[in-house]
Scaffold this motif. Structure first.
Motif, PDB file in Angstrom:
ATOM      1  N   THR A 298       0.820  -1.219   0.000  1.00 21.32           N
ATOM      2  CA  THR A 298       0.000   0.000   0.000  1.00 21.32           C
ATOM      3  C   THR A 298       0.852   1.266   0.000  1.00 21.32           C
ATOM      4  O   THR A 298       0.337   2.353   0.169  1.00 21.32           O
ATOM      5  CB  THR A 298      -0.918   0.061   1.246  1.00 21.32           C
ATOM      6  N   GLU A 299       2.146   1.136  -0.198  1.00 17.34           N
ATOM      7  CA  GLU A 299       3.046   2.292  -0.185  1.00 17.34           C
ATOM      8  C   GLU A 299       2.599   3.322  -1.219  1.00 17.34           C
ATOM      9  O   GLU A 299       2.318   2.974  -2.360  1.00 17.34           O
ATOM     10  CB  GLU A 299       4.446   1.802  -0.530  1.00 17.34           C
ATOM     11  N   HIS A 300       2.511   4.595  -0.782  1.00  9.09           N
ATOM     12  CA  HIS A 300       2.121   5.600  -1.773  1.00  9.09           C
ATOM     13  C   HIS A 300       3.333   6.120  -2.544  1.00  9.09           C
ATOM     14  O   HIS A 300       4.435   6.210  -2.033  1.00  9.09           O
ATOM     15  CB  HIS A 300       1.307   6.739  -1.175  1.00  9.09           C
ATOM     16  N   LYS A 301       3.063   6.455  -3.792  1.00 12.26           N
ATOM     17  CA  LYS A 301       4.120   6.981  -4.657  1.00 12.26           C
ATOM     18  C   LYS A 301       4.293   8.464  -4.361  1.00 12.26           C
ATOM     19  O   LYS A 301       3.340   9.149  -4.039  1.00 12.26           O
ATOM     20  CB  LYS A 301       3.720   6.794  -6.124  1.00 12.26           C
TER      21      LYS A 301
END
Lengths: 312, 433
Positions: A298-301
């Protein structure tokens, strides 16, 4: 020669919240339910809470002393662990077992993995599971509220899933007049504590809402009593105070949703199909282990992200 | 009703960021002009890029606006004398000028005629103009737009999102005509389709005032718009501002012109217009002097090069101050001594009684830094990578996206100096390249 000035890297102002303040807020939020437990289960619950809280702080102090590390008891995180552990124990538990619980929580689960912020599972909850596995009889010896003698009683949860006949009404379960661990009986007071933490912006309500919501929905499908299911057992205590532990829960909102729903599903499956009456602790532990993976997917860019060129 | 329609809402969904105490104590006070001081120090490097080269000699007489150092390259800016008097000394990095106290303007200064985009860039160059919001990027370079690049939006930055600072706000209240004329001039010369003036919602009187620009009769096609931004730090950061104004994202390593935008600070626009109108280059600045150690905070117009201690004496500060910040408390730079001069790019002096204590605990992984970073980075992961010397991870953590706004350090309950760590991480990457 002008006077000496402080020189630091920007920013030159800070938000008033501190680690210690956050931990203190958690203790404050736990207090109503803990005091209520002491009222309905008698003086011995107060003694259990005092023993777990004090021993947790002492273990943290000794660890830092022996390892020659800076003293960290002042950040109050050990106190929080101790109080939560105490609230997860029945009031009849022998004191030496409670102390073993604190040892497992602080030394094995927390300090062996690097101390504050580095443990992979919630210390208090892992200690509860360890005690549960080691001393199943002592850990399930619950007392009926306001009983003069220690009479063990079946928890509503056991009756809900058909192991005994229910004697507790929804109202009693909601306000906490039921058998159980010291701090887990009163859904009402635990929710008040949770609302306090949300208002103080200490926790994000996503995890508790998804956790409890999933259990409620799943119970709805099987046709059991939804309100009784969410008000009994360790669900409120676990979802509001243990699943939201910063260190062992995901960072992003999407991650928190996955985490909460996962906890809810596992809790339901254990309650419904396994031989154990309660599944909150195990569900949180299992999801704790998945947190690094949830964080990764779920890491955001970054803003304005461009994919790095090939062969760079 | 019509009034409301004229004020735009941000196009891009509000990015993360933080709500700060505004403490805009000086917002409604008229600016005070500081009397000339005995001596000014004019550094050659008040901007990003090559230092300027001195063109005067010791003992030479100069006036307000006389060129003392010319641009040292394309990315550079000239320096002009801010007082009238004589050149006392030429240091390797600065010129010291003794003032005669008269502030006589240089007679050779003439209005500058601007007809083409190249003229405009030249005007910015001759004016010695740099980004007055704090970055100090030479405006000439910004306005030298490459052939074939289409610019369709002029974003006017009046957000002023740092606490305390009100100098841009006072500029648009007091020099309203220069602001409005400047915006129309730049828009016309560069043939820019529309202009968006971005103001934070906490500046209601500025919004009222600037609203007149948006409804000006010259604006036939209704192409100049006013935008009310949420009062959330860091709204004034270039990339955040472009996103709010146009909904466009500037990719990393690219310039605003690559997405068809030019961002200009509102004071820069007014200063540029004043130069074109009068020929007087950038020699003085309106700065906000505020902070916990300032008894009577105010905006002061000060000649560039005035030593900070003279400004503090003029305004009056508590003797127990322990920190002087050039700029606001979020992105400002601490100075080691009050003897240093005021530079072009400074817009505020914040004097604090107490510095931030450096008592930290271990990271508790609350995720607040990651959830407030306007660039959506993970400062805590960078912190951990630095602590454990895992420098290989820094690239994949995208540290070069960081604009050092300070949000992560601000929110950290463990009081970890995350912004400083991000700077360190960038420096490590540069060194290892």
């Amino acid at each position: 020669m002008s006077k000496l000035l402080n020189v630091a890297s920007s920013p030159h102002m800070r938000h008033p919240d501190t680690t210690r303040g956050i931990m203190l807020d958690v203790v404050i939020a736990l207090l109503p339910a803990a005091v209520f437990g002491c009222v309905i289960f008698g003086w011995r619950s107060a003694a259990v809470l005092a023993v777990t809280a004090a021993s947790a702080v002492v273990f943290e102090y000794l660890w830092n002393l022996i390892c020659k590390k800076p003293q960290t008891v002042g950040d109050l995180s050990a106190l929080v662990t101790g109080v939560i552990l105490g609230m997860n124990l029945p009031s009849t538990i022998p004191f030496w077992m409670a102390i073993i619980g604190s040892f497992i929580a602080i030394i094995i689960v927390k300090q062996f993995f690097g101390g504050l912020g580095h443990n992979f599972a919630n210390p208090a909850m892992t200690a509860r599971i360890a005690l549960m596995v080691s001393f199943p009889a002592a850990m399930t010896k619950f007392v009926t509220p306001f009983a003069v003698d220690a009479i063990s009683s079946a928890t509503p949860l056991a009756s809900l899933y058909g192991e005994a006949t229910s004697t507790v009404s929804i109202k009693e379960a909601f306000f906490g007049l039921q058998g159980g661990c010291i701090g887990e009986t009163s859904a009402f007071l635990l929710i008040i504590g949770g609302i306090y933490l949300v208002i103080r912006r200490i926790i994000n309500p996503i995890i508790p809402v998804c956790f409890i919501g999933t259990v409620a929905l799943a119970t709805l499908f099987t046709g059991d009593n939804v309100l009784l299911a969410i008000c009994s057992g360790g669900l409120m205590l676990g979802s509001i105070f243990m699943a939201t532990d910063y260190t062992t829960s995901p960072t992003t909102n999407l991650g928190k949703i996955i985490f909460g729903v996962g906890c809810g599903l596992i809790t339901f499956i254990i309650r419904q199909f396994a031989s154990l009456p309660e599944g909150v602790s195990y569900s949180i532990l299992l999801m704790n282990i998945l947190v690094p993976y949830i964080n990764r997917i779920t890491e955001h860019k970054p803003f304005g992200y461009v994919k790095a060129k090939e062969g760079k | 009703m019509q009034k409301q329609e004229k004020i735009l809402k941000p196009k891009g969904k509000a990015l993360m960021g933080i709500f700060l105490p505004h403490t805009k104590n000086t917002a409604e006070f008229e600016t005070v002009v500081m009397p000339p001081v005995a001596e000014v120090i004019l550094p050659f490097s008040q901007h990003i890029g090559a230092p300027a080269k001195p063109v005067v000699e010791e003992g030479q007489q100069v006036f307000v606006g006389t060129l003392v150092a010319e641009a040292g390259g394309f990315v550079s800016a000239p320096v002009h004398s801010s007082v009238s008097g004589t050149v006392k000394k030429i240091n390797p990095d600065s010129v010291v000028i003794t003032s005669d106290g008269h502030m006589t303007p240089d007679e050779s200064l003439k209005p500058f005629e601007v007809k083409t985009p190249a003229d405009l860039a030249e005007a910015a160059g001759r004016c010695g103009l740099v980004g007055l919001g704090g970055a100090g990027f030479p405006t000439k370079v910004k306005l030298s737009i490459k052939e074939g690049t289409v610019i369709d939006t002029l974003v006017v930055n009046a957000a002023e999102c740092e606490p305390y600072i009100t100098s841009d706000y006072r500029e648009c209240m007091e020099n309203y005509d220069d602001v409005i004329n400047g915006i129309y001039l730049i828009k016309e010369i560069l043939n820019i389709e529309k202009a968006v003036i971005c103001v934070e919602s906490n500046k209601e009187s500025a919004i009222q005032k600037l609203y007149e620009i948006a409804t000006d009769t010259r604006d036939e096609n209704d192409s100049v718009k006013l935008m009310r931004l949420p009062s959330k730090y860091p709204q004034g950061a270039e990339k955040v501002l472009i996103y709010s104004a146009t909904g466009r994202k500037v990719p990393v390593g690219k310039l605003p012109s690559d997405v068809g935008c030019i961002v200009m600070n509102i004071t820069s626009i007014a200063t540029l217009y004043r130069f074109i109108k009068t020929g007087m280059p950038l020699v003085q600045k309106r700065i906000t002097v505020d902070g916990t150690a300032v008894k009577e905070p105010k905006n002061v117009i000060v000649p560039i090069g005035t030593p900070i201690k003279d400004i503090l004496d003029f305004v009056g500060v508590d003797e127990d101050y322990s920190e002087i910040i050039m700029g606001g408390p979020m992105m400002g730079v601490d100075i080691v001594s009050a003897d240093v001069p005021l530079e072009k790019r400074n817009n505020a002096i914040t004097v604090m009684l107490d510095a931030v204590p450096d008592v930290t605990t271990a990271c508790i992984r609350c995720g607040r830094c990651a959830n407030t970073c306007p660039m959506s980075l993970y400062p805590a992961k960078v912190d951990s990578a630095i602590t454990f010397k895992q420098h290989d991870n820094l690239n994949s953590l995208n540290v070069n996206y960081c604009m050092e706004c300070g949000c992560c350090s601000y929110v950290c309950p463990a009081k970890r100096p995350l912004t400083q760590t991000m700077r360190l991480a960038k420096a490590i990457l540069r060194r290892e390249k």
